[in-house]
Design a protein around this motif. Structure first.
Motif, mmCIF file in Angstrom:
data_model
loop_
_atom_site.group_PDB
_atom_site.id
_atom_site.type_symbol
_atom_site.label_atom_id
_atom_site.label_comp_id
_atom_site.label_asym_id
_atom_site.label_seq_id
_atom_site.Cartn_x
_atom_site.Cartn_y
_atom_site.Cartn_z
ATOM 1 N N GLY A 16 39.615 -14.246 22.268
ATOM 2 C CA GLY A 16 39.673 -15.212 21.153
ATOM 3 C C GLY A 16 38.277 -15.692 20.794
ATOM 4 N N ALA A 17 37.487 -15.993 21.835
ATOM 5 C CA ALA A 17 36.111 -16.461 21.598
ATOM 6 C C ALA A 17 35.285 -15.364 20.936
ATOM 7 C CB ALA A 17 35.480 -16.884 22.925
ATOM 8 N N ARG A 18 35.532 -14.127 21.365
ATOM 9 C CA ARG A 18 34.769 -12.986 20.815
ATOM 10 C C ARG A 18 35.052 -12.827 19.321
ATOM 11 N NH1 ARG A 18 35.120 -10.279 25.408
ATOM 12 N NH2 ARG A 18 37.123 -9.321 24.998
ATOM 13 N N ASP A 19 36.330 -12.872 18.959
ATOM 14 C CA ASP A 19 36.690 -12.720 17.541
ATOM 15 C C ASP A 19 36.129 -13.875 16.718
ATOM 16 O OD1 ASP A 19 37.893 -10.411 18.303
ATOM 17 O OD2 ASP A 19 39.954 -11.158 18.170
ATOM 18 N N MET A 20 36.162 -15.069 17.306
ATOM 19 C CA MET A 20 35.612 -16.227 16.594
ATOM 20 C C MET A 20 34.089 -16.103 16.465
ATOM 21 S SD MET A 20 35.898 -19.018 14.975
ATOM 22 C CE MET A 20 37.599 -19.546 15.087
ATOM 23 N N ALA A 21 33.437 -15.612 17.516
ATOM 24 C CA ALA A 21 31.967 -15.483 17.477
ATOM 25 C C ALA A 21 31.547 -14.575 16.322
ATOM 26 C CB ALA A 21 31.449 -14.940 18.807
ATOM 27 N N ALA A 22 32.323 -13.512 16.081
ATOM 28 C CA ALA A 22 31.989 -12.587 14.987
ATOM 29 C C ALA A 22 32.077 -13.322 13.641
ATOM 30 C CB ALA A 22 32.935 -11.388 15.017
ATOM 31 N N LEU A 23 33.132 -14.128 13.464
ATOM 32 C CA LEU A 23 33.273 -14.891 12.208
ATOM 33 C C LEU A 23 32.140 -15.903 12.053
ATOM 34 C CD1 LEU A 23 37.036 -15.950 11.959
ATOM 35 C CD2 LEU A 23 35.764 -14.456 10.407
ATOM 36 N N CYS A 24 31.762 -16.499 13.180
ATOM 37 C CA CYS A 24 30.799 -17.602 13.139
ATOM 38 C C CYS A 24 29.358 -17.147 12.951
ATOM 39 C CB CYS A 24 30.913 -18.454 14.407
ATOM 40 S SG CYS A 24 32.405 -19.442 14.439
ATOM 41 N N ARG A 25 29.148 -15.835 12.802
ATOM 42 C CA ARG A 25 27.796 -15.367 12.476
ATOM 43 C C ARG A 25 27.599 -15.243 10.963
ATOM 44 N NH1 ARG A 25 27.979 -12.669 17.601
ATOM 45 N NH2 ARG A 25 29.371 -11.080 16.766
ATOM 46 N N LYS A 26 28.702 -15.287 10.212
ATOM 47 C CA LYS A 26 28.605 -15.071 8.761
ATOM 48 C C LYS A 26 27.991 -16.286 8.073
ATOM 49 C CE LYS A 26 32.722 -12.213 8.813
ATOM 50 N NZ LYS A 26 33.074 -11.129 7.944
ATOM 51 N N SER A 27 27.242 -16.015 7.008
ATOM 52 C CA SER A 27 26.652 -17.159 6.293
ATOM 53 C C SER A 27 27.442 -17.445 5.016
ATOM 54 C CB SER A 27 25.180 -16.882 5.988
ATOM 55 O OG SER A 27 25.085 -15.645 5.316
ATOM 56 N N THR A 28 28.719 -17.127 5.045
ATOM 57 C CA THR A 28 29.602 -17.367 3.887
ATOM 58 C C THR A 28 30.701 -18.353 4.287
ATOM 59 O OG1 THR A 28 31.161 -15.671 4.565
ATOM 60 C CG2 THR A 28 29.309 -14.943 3.213
ATOM 61 N N SER A 29 31.558 -18.671 3.328
ATOM 62 C CA SER A 29 32.640 -19.618 3.615
ATOM 63 C C SER A 29 33.719 -19.005 4.514
ATOM 64 C CB SER A 29 33.255 -20.129 2.313
ATOM 65 O OG SER A 29 33.745 -19.028 1.586
ATOM 66 N N GLU A 30 33.548 -17.738 4.887
ATOM 67 C CA GLU A 30 34.448 -17.158 5.900
ATOM 68 C C GLU A 30 34.130 -17.690 7.292
ATOM 69 O OE1 GLU A 30 35.338 -12.682 5.662
ATOM 70 O OE2 GLU A 30 33.576 -13.010 4.415
ATOM 71 N N ASN A 31 32.955 -18.316 7.419
ATOM 72 C CA ASN A 31 32.541 -18.844 8.721
ATOM 73 C C ASN A 31 33.116 -20.251 8.885
ATOM 74 O OD1 ASN A 31 31.206 -20.132 10.809
ATOM 75 N ND2 ASN A 31 29.267 -19.089 10.439
ATOM 76 N N PRO A 32 34.143 -20.430 9.736
ATOM 77 C CA PRO A 32 34.778 -21.745 9.842
ATOM 78 C C PRO A 32 33.845 -22.803 10.428
ATOM 79 C CG PRO A 32 35.721 -20.217 11.471
ATOM 80 C CD PRO A 32 34.787 -19.426 10.607
ATOM 81 N N ALA A 33 32.932 -22.384 11.312
ATOM 82 C CA ALA A 33 32.023 -23.356 11.934
ATOM 83 C C ALA A 33 31.068 -23.937 10.891
ATOM 84 C CB ALA A 33 31.239 -22.690 13.061
ATOM 85 N N LEU A 34 30.657 -23.095 9.962
ATOM 86 C CA LEU A 34 29.755 -23.521 8.895
ATOM 87 C C LEU A 34 30.465 -24.532 7.981
ATOM 88 C CD1 LEU A 34 26.870 -22.736 8.147
ATOM 89 C CD2 LEU A 34 27.778 -20.777 6.902
ATOM 90 N N LEU A 35 31.705 -24.229 7.644
ATOM 91 C CA LEU A 35 32.490 -25.139 6.795
ATOM 92 C C LEU A 35 32.645 -26.501 7.456
ATOM 93 C CD1 LEU A 35 35.477 -22.880 5.619
ATOM 94 C CD2 LEU A 35 33.686 -23.843 4.165
ATOM 95 N N TYR A 36 33.038 -26.473 8.720
ATOM 96 C CA TYR A 36 33.299 -27.724 9.439
ATOM 97 C C TYR A 36 32.010 -28.538 9.597
ATOM 98 C CZ TYR A 36 34.618 -30.728 13.435
ATOM 99 O OH TYR A 36 34.835 -31.788 14.282
ATOM 100 N N ALA A 37 30.934 -27.861 10.010
ATOM 101 C CA ALA A 37 29.669 -28.570 10.216
ATOM 102 C C ALA A 37 29.171 -29.185 8.904
ATOM 103 C CB ALA A 37 28.621 -27.613 10.787
ATOM 104 N N ALA A 38 29.270 -28.422 7.809
ATOM 105 C CA ALA A 38 28.799 -28.940 6.514
ATOM 106 C C ALA A 38 29.658 -30.127 6.073
ATOM 107 C CB ALA A 38 28.838 -27.827 5.464
ATOM 108 N N ALA A 39 30.973 -30.008 6.242
ATOM 109 C CA ALA A 39 31.871 -31.070 5.774
ATOM 110 C C ALA A 39 31.646 -32.363 6.543
ATOM 111 C CB ALA A 39 33.328 -30.614 5.924
ATOM 112 N N ARG A 40 31.543 -32.270 7.885
ATOM 113 C CA ARG A 40 31.428 -33.513 8.661
ATOM 114 C C ARG A 40 30.063 -34.177 8.408
ATOM 115 N NH1 ARG A 40 29.428 -33.109 13.765
ATOM 116 N NH2 ARG A 40 30.936 -34.500 14.766
ATOM 117 N N ASN A 41 29.031 -33.381 8.162
ATOM 118 C CA ASN A 41 27.729 -33.986 7.853
ATOM 119 C C ASN A 41 27.706 -34.591 6.455
ATOM 120 O OD1 ASN A 41 25.342 -33.717 9.913
ATOM 121 N ND2 ASN A 41 26.734 -32.001 10.246
ATOM 122 N N ALA A 42 28.410 -33.960 5.524
ATOM 123 C CA ALA A 42 28.496 -34.546 4.174
ATOM 124 C C ALA A 42 29.218 -35.898 4.253
ATOM 125 C CB ALA A 42 29.238 -33.587 3.240
#
Ligand code: PA5
Length: 438
Positions: free
Chosen positions: A223-249
């Motif tokens: 599960g972590a491996r599949d998530m790690a692959a998503l979390c390298r993307k610099s697009t809105s497919e990256n859930p970590a990017l979405l969450y980090a941007a939203a909580r900081n906004a």
């Protein structure tokens, strides 16, 4: 896979305005050029955990089983405790202890005499093994607890058998626990130098106790491996990017408190793990979102009033589990004295779902923006994904905030006072100074 729903945030703040900064923070993290970049080993754990480490964890568990062990005591605190505790709470039958299921319990996560005395009462009834977990080996709480447990194990089993039933998880070369383990001949597992405590759930710190409870550590890592692959993307497919941007906004718009919400009591300790991860990583230099957690619907009857109507500095992040493991139908009652026959034939989960949706709408109306994290189900695979998601988002988020996510200077202050008050050798001047204050 986990999804991030920002539909109840976009109307309040512009996540887009922060997007480029969030992508830059991701790049700094992935290219390992930011503050604390000597503590980024956790980024590689999903892909680089060797098969022989997993096999070694499983082998220890098998040997304990063969020796008749039916209670494993995991000794540790903070990052050396919360990941395993959260996983076990999430995956175990709620009444596992009462049903006689596999048991892993914890020690050294507090200094309570009652807690540890009562743990010894339980150990007296069982065949026991101990996993002592401390990266530094010098943390007071687990060190004190382990002293007591080690003495108990040696009295009960004799030194030779006790040594076979004690495993240490610690630093590769340094630290008091490593020295003790070598001296006693305990089997040891290594916490990599470049993985900090709160990012260590996917090292033997989490893997060994989780395997001891009978759960699938390979699925957790997948599960972590599949998530790690998503979390390298610099697009809105990256859930970590979405969450980090939203909580900081939201933080920049004055929402200083984030409440992690669950509607499933099994996730209570995910909230505790998450609070440590974000609290210790971001709360420094007078900055940081204050991480809190609630268990709904239980806490709607305690914290609900404040969240709906108190000071408007809160936003919520809701762990929304799509599929429960079990199903329970609400029966018809011929008397219908409670007036609930309109629910007859529906699942209890239907009520939970509508409670979740109703709460979300009410809180949005009350000025509490809401990030929804959709989790397909609670199992090893999705927990592994959730852990990596939160860790990656934490790194991005702290860089967006402008702090080093991988140190914790503030944790030392209480320890200095405690040692001074206890009269630790070397603390004489501090002891004298603190005595004048009390
Ligand atoms: O995240 C951290 O670094 C801390 O919470 C530590 O995990 C905690 O203090 C325990 O430290 P140690 O494993 O050295 O006993």
């Amino acid at each position: 896979m986990l999804k991030v729903d920002l539909s109840a945030v976009q109307s309040v703040v512009s996540v887009d305005a922060l997007w480029n900064d969030a992508v830059k923070a991701l790049e700094v993290l992935d290219q390992r050029t930011g503050a604390g970049n000597d503590f980024l080993g956790w980024l590689d754990l999903p892909e680089q955990t060797p098969e022989d480490l997993l096999a070694a964890c499983e082998e220890v568990v098998r040997a304990w089983k063969e020796a008749g062990v039916n209670l494993v005591v995991a000794v540790g605190i903070g990052g050396s405790y919360l990941g395993a505790k959260a996983t076990l709470e999430a995956l175990s039958h709620t009444f596992s202890a009462q049903l006689g299921g596999p048991q892993v319990v914890f020690a050294g996560q507090n200094l309570s005499e009652d807690y540890h005395s009562e743990l010894l009462d339980l150990m007296q009834q069982r065949e026991v093994a101990v996993v002592v977990i401390s990266k530094s080996g010098t943390t007071t709480e687990p060190a004190v607890a382990f002293r007591i447990l080690k003495e108990w194990m040696e009295k009960r089993y004799g030194q030779a058998v006790a040594r076979q039933r004690i495993v240490a998880v610690t630093d590769a070369a340094r630290g008091a626990l490593k020295g003790l383990a070598d001296q006693e001949g305990y089997r040891t597992f290594v916490i990599p130098d470049d993985v900090g405590g709160r990012f260590s759930v996917l090292t033997p710190v989490g893997l060994l106790p989780i395997a001891a409870a009978g759960f699938d550590i390979r699925a957790l890592l997948q599960g972590a491996r599949d998530m790690a692959a998503l979390c390298r993307k610099s697009t809105s497919e990256n859930p970590a990017l979405l969450y980090a941007a939203a909580r900081n906004a939201l933080y920049r718009a004055g929402k200083k408190i984030e409440i992690l919400v669950n509607f499933v009591p099994k996730l209570q300790y995910i909230g505790e793990w998450w609070k440590q991860l974000y609290g210790e990583s971001e709360g420094k230099q007078g900055l940081g979102i204050f991480p809190a957690s609630v268990n709904f619907t239980t806490d709607l009857h305690s914290m609900g009033q404040y969240i709906q109507d108190g000071e408007r500095t809160i936003f919520e992040t809701v762990l929304s589990v799509v599929e429960p493991k079990r199903s329970l139908e609400i029966p018809i009652d011929p008397q219908n004295t409670d007036g609930l026959n309109f629910l007859a034939g529906r699942r209890m989960e239907a009520c939970n779902r509508m409670a979740e949706l109703g709460t979300r709408l009410a809180h949005i109306d009350g000025g509490v923006p809401n990030i929804r994290l959709e989790i397909p189900r609670i199992d090893e695979y999705h927990l592994g994904a959730l852990y990596f998601f939160f860790e990656k988002a934490c790194g991005i988020s702290a860089y967006l905030l402008g702090v080093n996510p991988f140190d914790q200077p503030g944790v030392e202050d209480y320890k200095k006072n405690m040692f001074a008050l206890l009269g630790k050798p070397g603390y004489e001047a501090q002891t004298e100074a603190i005595k004048k204050r009390i």
